[in-house]
Design an enzyme around this catalytic site. Structure first.
Site: not given
Ligand SMILES: Cc1ncc(COP(=O)(O)O)c(C=O)c1O
Length: 484
Positions: A190, A272
């Site tokens: 991301h 993440d």
């Protein structure tokens, strides 16, 4: 009493009528959720409504009932729609009734979870312990609610930075060091990881974006080569970020393999897991996260797959002492005591940058307790089953093509045609404006994909079927209009 010392409380003069009004507001939101299927998923804001938000700053009072009526008329119908079962855009959770009611309780209590000795902080600490238990972290692990995973990732990078430079970096800043740090994540990571590197003063270019395999998982060989090349160039690798559920297609990196590399190279291992980490709640999916228990830190959102109302981001750090020393500051006005309201140190403000903090933990605590992790895990597994159903239908439809392998709950596909990117962008806009379904788009390689991320616990097979049926109608119309 002179004019200045007259009571000025904002509490209602008539508690009975406010009680009735409050019940009406509660009923309206329960009605909204009970009958949400009857509404369009999303609808554009009419220009007149948008213009209404230009009204001047209110100097005089307005009846609560009137402001509530404005909300019902101008705000509620024009929300994003992620509570709706047809919402499949981006990665948005659906919220839940228990969490909504808990938000009301939290607002009534108006607790500030920055610090001090009170039960709301014990609720947050209990969730930290539950998260540590879920991910196999030690009892000495620490955790903190934040807005979302973007912020949680930044906190992870900051703790890793303190580990790499030592705590002096907090006073001296990165410019005081000769060491040039480098970090590693996949090209599917991301964008907030690069942003975290930027915000931490290390710079987004110091994040190496390692290529992925055809399932969008980081290539461990390329990673090892990149680390060696940076070391040879005199740089200091310090962090590897694994993704559990990439934003585009839901790929899970080989976390055990990354843990091995991080261990061998003495790097901080951050995961993440914005939405994917909570796949740990689904027994069939949990083995795919093997290795997450070896992470140094994990970022995740309870507001995605766990359906907690926005916002409820969270960071879990294995080394609680390091986490604390990466953020704690001393100030006379925040002095700790061993008794009284200033007891209970360390406080949540010692683990992150926020001093004023709301009671995000309460809606999460209600959600976990009211539904239980088994039901939440079943919701997560169900969204993945719906994604596989959608995949099967796409593969059986000659006009459609699957653009990425379906690994969790995200399906990327397209309608075939000349100029398919323009056609599929148009299909998505048509779908959103129709109110039938709200997928989003992403780029898979150089192709624009219709992206259905099935996250909401309310979504059923009929909603996925409605999405696909509408894609066929809009796709055929779009292709015909191009041909005309
Ligand atoms: C993998 C991943 N990381 C980070 C984020 C950012 O999370 P947030 O929107 O909660 O800041 C997302 C959002 O979807 C995500 O999917």
């Amino acid at each position: 009493m002179d004019e200045q010392t007259q009571p000025r409380s904002l509490d209602p003069a008539d508690w009975q009528s406010i009680r009735l009004q409050g019940h009406r507001m509660l009923d309206d939101m329960l009605d909204y959720l009970e009958h949400i299927r009857a509404r369009p998923v999303w609808q554009p804001i009419p220009e007149g409504v948008r213009a209404g938000f230009d009204a001047a700053l209110p100097t005089a009072a307005t009846e609560l009932a009137a402001v509530h009526a404005d909300f019902m008329r101008d705000i509620l119908p024009f929300a994003t729609g992620n509570a709706h079962p047809g919402f499949m855009g981006w990665v948005h959770g659906g919220g839940n009734v228990a969490g909504m009611l808990a938000e009301m309780l939290a607002a009534g209590l108006n607790a500030n979870l920055g610090g001090r000795d009170h039960a709301p902080i014990e609720v947050e600490r209990q969730i930290v312990r539950w998260a540590a238990q879920l991910f196999g972290f030690p009892a000495t692990a620490s955790g903190l609610f934040v807005t979302g995973t973007s912020m949680a990732n930044m906190l992870g990078v900051l703790v890793a930075r303190a580990d790499a430079f030592g705590l002096g970096v907090r006073r001296k800043g990165v410019a005081a060091y000769k060491k040039r740090l480098t970090a590693y994540g996949s090209s599917a990571a991301h964008g907030c990881i690069a942003q975290a590197m930027d915000l931490c003063g290390i710079g987004s270019e110091a994040l190496r974006l390692i290529p992925t395999d055809d399932h969008h998982r980081i290539d461990p060989v390329a990673l090892t080569v990149a680390i060696a090349a940076d070391r040879a160039a005199g740089l200091t690798p310090f962090l590897v970020v694994g993704t559990a559920g990439t934003v585009d297609i839901g790929a899970i990196d080989d976390l055990a393999g990354l843990a091995d590399i991080a261990q061998r190279e003495a790097l901080w291992f951050h995961v993440d897991g914005a939405f994917g980490a909570l796949a740990i709640l689904a027994p069939d999916l949990a083995p795919r996260l093997a290795g997450i228990e070896r992470a140094d830190s994990i970022a995740l959102d309870f507001h995605k797959w766990a359906q907690v109302p926005y916002d409820a981001g969270f960071i879990l750090v294995r080394d609680g002492a390091l986490h604390r020393s990466a953020f704690a500051t001393q100030a006379a006005y925040l002095r700790r005591e061993t008794r009284g309201l200033a007891a209970g140190s360390p406080w949540p403000c010692d683990f992150g940058p926020d001093l004023s903090r709301g009671f995000r933990a309460l809606k999460t605590w209600f959600t976990l307790r009211v539904y239980g992790t088994e039901a939440l895990g079943a919701v997560i597994a169900h969204t993945c089953a719906l994604a596989r159903h959608l995949e099967r239908r796409i593969l059986a439809t000659p006009q459609l093509e699957l653009l990425a392998p379906v690994q969790l709950n995200i399906v990327c596909f397209g309608y075939r045609g000349d100029d398919p990117d323009a056609l599929n962008a148009r299909i998505v806009a048509d779908l959103q404006e129709s109110g039938i379904a709200a997928p989003s788009t992403t780029m898979i390689g150089n192709r624009l994909a219709i992206r259905a991320a099935i996250v909401n616990h309310r979504t059923e097979q009929r909603d996925v079927d409605a999405l696909l049926d509408a894609v066929m109608v809009f796709g055929a119309a779009g292709a015909a209009s191009r041909a005309a």
